[in-house]
Design an enzyme around this catalytic site. Sequence first.
Site, PDB file in Angstrom:
ATOM      1  N   GLY A 115      80.563  72.476 -33.286  1.00 41.53           N
ATOM      2  CA  GLY A 115      81.601  72.754 -32.295  1.00 41.53           C
ATOM      3  C   GLY A 115      82.971  72.673 -32.938  1.00 41.53           C
ATOM      4  O   GLY A 115      83.137  73.019 -34.106  1.00 41.53           O
ATOM      5  N   CYS A 116      83.934  72.202 -32.188  1.00 39.12           N
ATOM      6  CA  CYS A 116      85.325  72.117 -32.633  1.00 39.12           C
ATOM      7  C   CYS A 116      85.454  71.475 -34.007  1.00 39.12           C
ATOM      8  O   CYS A 116      85.050  70.334 -34.209  1.00 39.12           O
ATOM      9  CB  CYS A 116      86.106  71.302 -31.612  1.00 39.12           C
ATOM     10  SG  CYS A 116      87.750  70.825 -32.147  1.00 39.12           S
TER      11      CYS A 116
END
Length: 197
Positions: free
Chosen positions: A31-32
Amino acid sequence: MKETLALTILAASLLSFSPNTVADKAVLAGGCFWCMEADFEKLDGVTDVISGFTGGILKDPTYNGNHEGHYEAVEITYDPNKVSYKKLLDYYWVNIDPFDGEGQFCDKGTSYLSAIFVANEEERKIAEQTKEEVAKAFPNQTVITPILDASVFYPIKGDEIYHQDFYKKSPVRYKVYRWNCGRDARLKELWGDRATH
Protein backbone atom coordinates in the site's frame (compact mmCIF):
# COMPACT_ATOMS: atom_id res chain seq x y z
CA MET A 1 60.26 -5.29 17.92
CA LYS A 2 58.73 -2.06 16.61
CA GLU A 3 58.02 -3.76 13.26
CA THR A 4 56.30 -6.67 14.99
CA LEU A 5 54.24 -4.29 17.11
CA ALA A 6 53.31 -2.23 14.06
CA LEU A 7 52.28 -5.36 12.14
CA THR A 8 50.23 -6.57 15.13
CA ILE A 9 48.43 -3.23 15.36
CA LEU A 10 47.85 -3.21 11.60
CA ALA A 11 46.47 -6.77 11.68
CA ALA A 12 44.21 -5.93 14.62
CA SER A 13 42.88 -2.84 12.89
CA LEU A 14 42.21 -4.80 9.70
CA LEU A 15 40.35 -7.45 11.71
CA SER A 16 38.33 -4.83 13.56
CA PHE A 17 37.43 -3.18 10.25
CA SER A 18 34.32 -5.10 9.47
CA PRO A 19 34.10 -6.45 5.96
CA ASN A 20 30.43 -6.95 6.80
CA THR A 21 29.48 -4.00 4.69
CA VAL A 22 27.47 -6.55 2.76
CA ALA A 23 24.01 -5.23 2.06
CA ASP A 24 21.08 -7.02 0.54
CA LYS A 25 17.97 -5.46 -0.95
CA ALA A 26 14.35 -6.48 -0.76
CA VAL A 27 11.43 -4.97 -2.66
CA LEU A 28 8.01 -5.08 -1.01
CA ALA A 29 4.64 -3.52 -1.76
CA GLY A 30 2.21 -2.86 1.05
CA GLY A 31 0.00 0.00 0.00
CA CYS A 32 1.09 3.56 0.72
CA PHE A 33 4.87 3.75 0.40
CA TRP A 34 4.97 6.54 3.00
CA CYS A 35 3.79 4.03 5.60
CA MET A 36 5.98 1.18 4.40
CA GLU A 37 9.02 3.43 4.52
CA ALA A 38 8.19 4.67 8.02
CA ASP A 39 7.60 1.12 9.29
CA PHE A 40 10.74 -0.46 7.84
CA GLU A 41 13.12 2.33 8.78
CA LYS A 42 12.37 1.40 12.41
CA LEU A 43 13.59 -2.18 11.96
CA ASP A 44 17.06 -2.90 13.33
CA GLY A 45 19.39 -3.92 10.52
CA VAL A 46 17.63 -1.86 7.86
CA THR A 47 19.95 0.85 6.57
CA ASP A 48 17.83 2.51 3.88
CA VAL A 49 14.30 2.48 2.50
CA ILE A 50 13.50 4.05 -0.87
CA SER A 51 9.96 4.72 -2.09
CA GLY A 52 9.11 4.01 -5.70
CA PHE A 53 7.30 1.82 -8.20
CA THR A 54 7.79 -1.69 -9.56
CA GLY A 55 5.99 -4.60 -11.16
CA GLY A 56 4.76 -2.93 -14.33
CA ILE A 57 6.15 -2.59 -17.85
CA LEU A 58 5.79 1.18 -18.16
CA LYS A 59 9.18 2.91 -18.04
CA ASP A 60 9.78 5.79 -15.65
CA PRO A 61 6.41 5.76 -13.86
CA THR A 62 5.46 8.85 -11.88
CA TYR A 63 3.11 9.38 -8.95
CA ASN A 64 1.15 12.27 -10.44
CA GLY A 65 1.47 10.99 -13.99
CA ASN A 66 1.23 7.48 -15.34
CA HIS A 67 2.17 4.52 -13.13
CA GLU A 68 -0.36 2.08 -14.59
CA GLY A 69 0.52 -1.53 -13.92
CA HIS A 70 3.00 -0.66 -11.18
CA TYR A 71 2.78 -1.20 -7.45
CA GLU A 72 3.72 1.49 -4.94
CA ALA A 73 6.66 -0.23 -3.29
CA VAL A 74 9.78 0.23 -1.21
CA GLU A 75 13.30 -0.96 -1.85
CA ILE A 76 14.78 -1.94 1.49
CA THR A 77 18.54 -2.12 1.99
CA TYR A 78 19.44 -4.27 4.96
CA ASP A 79 22.41 -5.91 6.65
CA PRO A 80 21.85 -9.69 6.55
CA ASN A 81 24.21 -10.02 9.51
CA LYS A 82 21.67 -8.11 11.61
CA VAL A 83 18.34 -9.03 10.08
CA SER A 84 17.59 -12.04 7.93
CA TYR A 85 15.35 -12.02 4.87
CA LYS A 86 12.97 -14.27 6.81
CA LYS A 87 12.76 -11.80 9.68
CA LEU A 88 12.23 -8.98 7.19
CA LEU A 89 9.26 -10.85 5.73
CA ASP A 90 7.87 -11.77 9.16
CA TYR A 91 7.90 -8.04 9.91
CA TYR A 92 6.33 -7.29 6.52
CA TRP A 93 3.31 -9.52 7.07
CA VAL A 94 2.33 -7.84 10.36
CA ASN A 95 2.49 -4.45 8.64
CA ILE A 96 0.00 -5.26 5.88
CA ASP A 97 -3.48 -6.71 5.43
CA PRO A 98 -2.71 -9.84 3.36
CA PHE A 99 -6.42 -10.54 2.80
CA ASP A 100 -7.34 -7.33 0.97
CA GLY A 101 -7.64 -7.89 -2.78
CA GLU A 102 -8.61 -4.30 -3.52
CA GLY A 103 -5.64 -2.41 -2.07
CA GLN A 104 -4.49 -1.65 1.45
CA PHE A 105 -6.59 -0.02 4.15
CA CYS A 106 -8.22 3.16 2.77
CA ASP A 107 -6.13 3.11 -0.42
CA LYS A 108 -7.82 1.08 -3.12
CA GLY A 109 -6.67 0.26 -6.64
CA THR A 110 -4.04 -1.93 -8.25
CA SER A 111 -1.11 0.33 -7.36
CA TYR A 112 -1.92 -0.14 -3.66
CA LEU A 113 -2.00 -3.93 -3.68
CA SER A 114 0.47 -5.85 -1.53
CA ALA A 115 3.17 -8.05 -3.08
CA ILE A 116 6.56 -9.58 -2.34
CA PHE A 117 9.08 -9.25 -5.19
CA VAL A 118 11.71 -11.99 -5.09
CA ALA A 119 15.11 -11.79 -6.78
CA ASN A 120 16.00 -15.49 -6.71
CA GLU A 121 14.82 -18.97 -5.77
CA GLU A 122 16.12 -18.72 -2.21
CA GLU A 123 14.03 -15.61 -1.60
CA ARG A 124 11.04 -17.28 -3.24
CA LYS A 125 11.35 -20.31 -0.96
CA ILE A 126 11.49 -18.11 2.15
CA ALA A 127 8.60 -15.96 0.91
CA GLU A 128 6.45 -19.03 0.22
CA GLN A 129 7.29 -20.37 3.70
CA THR A 130 6.22 -17.15 5.41
CA LYS A 131 3.06 -16.95 3.30
CA GLU A 132 2.16 -20.50 4.36
CA GLU A 133 2.70 -19.54 8.00
CA VAL A 134 0.25 -16.66 7.61
CA ALA A 135 -2.27 -18.93 5.86
CA LYS A 136 -2.05 -21.45 8.71
CA ALA A 137 -2.60 -18.72 11.28
CA PHE A 138 -5.76 -17.59 9.44
CA PRO A 139 -7.33 -20.82 8.13
CA ASN A 140 -10.67 -19.17 7.36
CA GLN A 141 -9.20 -16.43 5.16
CA THR A 142 -7.38 -16.38 1.85
CA VAL A 143 -3.96 -14.76 1.64
CA ILE A 144 -4.17 -12.53 -1.44
CA THR A 145 -0.61 -11.15 -1.38
CA PRO A 146 1.29 -12.64 -4.35
CA ILE A 147 4.96 -13.55 -4.61
CA LEU A 148 6.25 -12.12 -7.87
CA ASP A 149 9.54 -12.05 -9.76
CA ALA A 150 11.50 -8.88 -9.12
CA SER A 151 11.52 -6.35 -11.94
CA VAL A 152 12.94 -2.88 -12.43
CA PHE A 153 12.45 -0.68 -9.37
CA TYR A 154 11.90 3.01 -10.17
CA PRO A 155 12.70 5.27 -7.21
CA ILE A 156 10.64 8.40 -6.69
CA LYS A 157 12.60 11.29 -8.21
CA GLY A 158 12.44 14.78 -9.64
CA ASP A 159 9.70 17.05 -8.37
CA GLU A 160 8.07 14.05 -6.67
CA ILE A 161 11.02 13.47 -4.33
CA TYR A 162 8.92 14.99 -1.52
CA HIS A 163 7.39 11.51 -1.16
CA GLN A 164 10.73 10.20 0.08
CA ASP A 165 10.91 10.49 3.89
CA PHE A 166 7.45 12.07 3.84
CA TYR A 167 6.76 10.94 7.41
CA LYS A 168 9.81 12.93 8.54
CA LYS A 169 9.26 15.98 6.33
CA SER A 170 5.54 16.33 7.06
CA PRO A 171 4.96 14.43 10.33
CA VAL A 172 1.60 16.00 11.19
CA ARG A 173 0.13 15.44 7.74
CA TYR A 174 1.51 11.90 7.70
CA LYS A 175 0.03 11.03 11.12
CA VAL A 176 -3.37 12.45 10.16
CA TYR A 177 -3.35 10.47 6.91
CA ARG A 178 -2.30 7.25 8.63
CA TRP A 179 -4.91 7.60 11.36
CA ASN A 180 -7.72 8.46 8.94
CA CYS A 181 -6.72 5.57 6.69
CA GLY A 182 -7.30 3.14 9.56
CA ARG A 183 -4.03 1.35 8.96
CA ASP A 184 -3.00 0.85 12.56
CA ALA A 185 -6.50 -0.04 13.74
CA ARG A 186 -6.75 -2.79 11.10
CA LEU A 187 -3.24 -4.06 11.85
CA LYS A 188 -4.10 -4.30 15.54
CA GLU A 189 -7.33 -6.11 14.68
CA LEU A 190 -5.46 -8.64 12.53
CA TRP A 191 -2.20 -9.11 14.38
CA GLY A 192 -2.85 -8.01 17.95
CA ASP A 193 0.37 -7.40 19.87
CA ARG A 194 2.44 -8.54 16.89
CA ALA A 195 1.46 -5.36 15.04
CA THR A 196 4.30 -2.88 15.24
CA HIS A 197 2.12 0.12 16.15
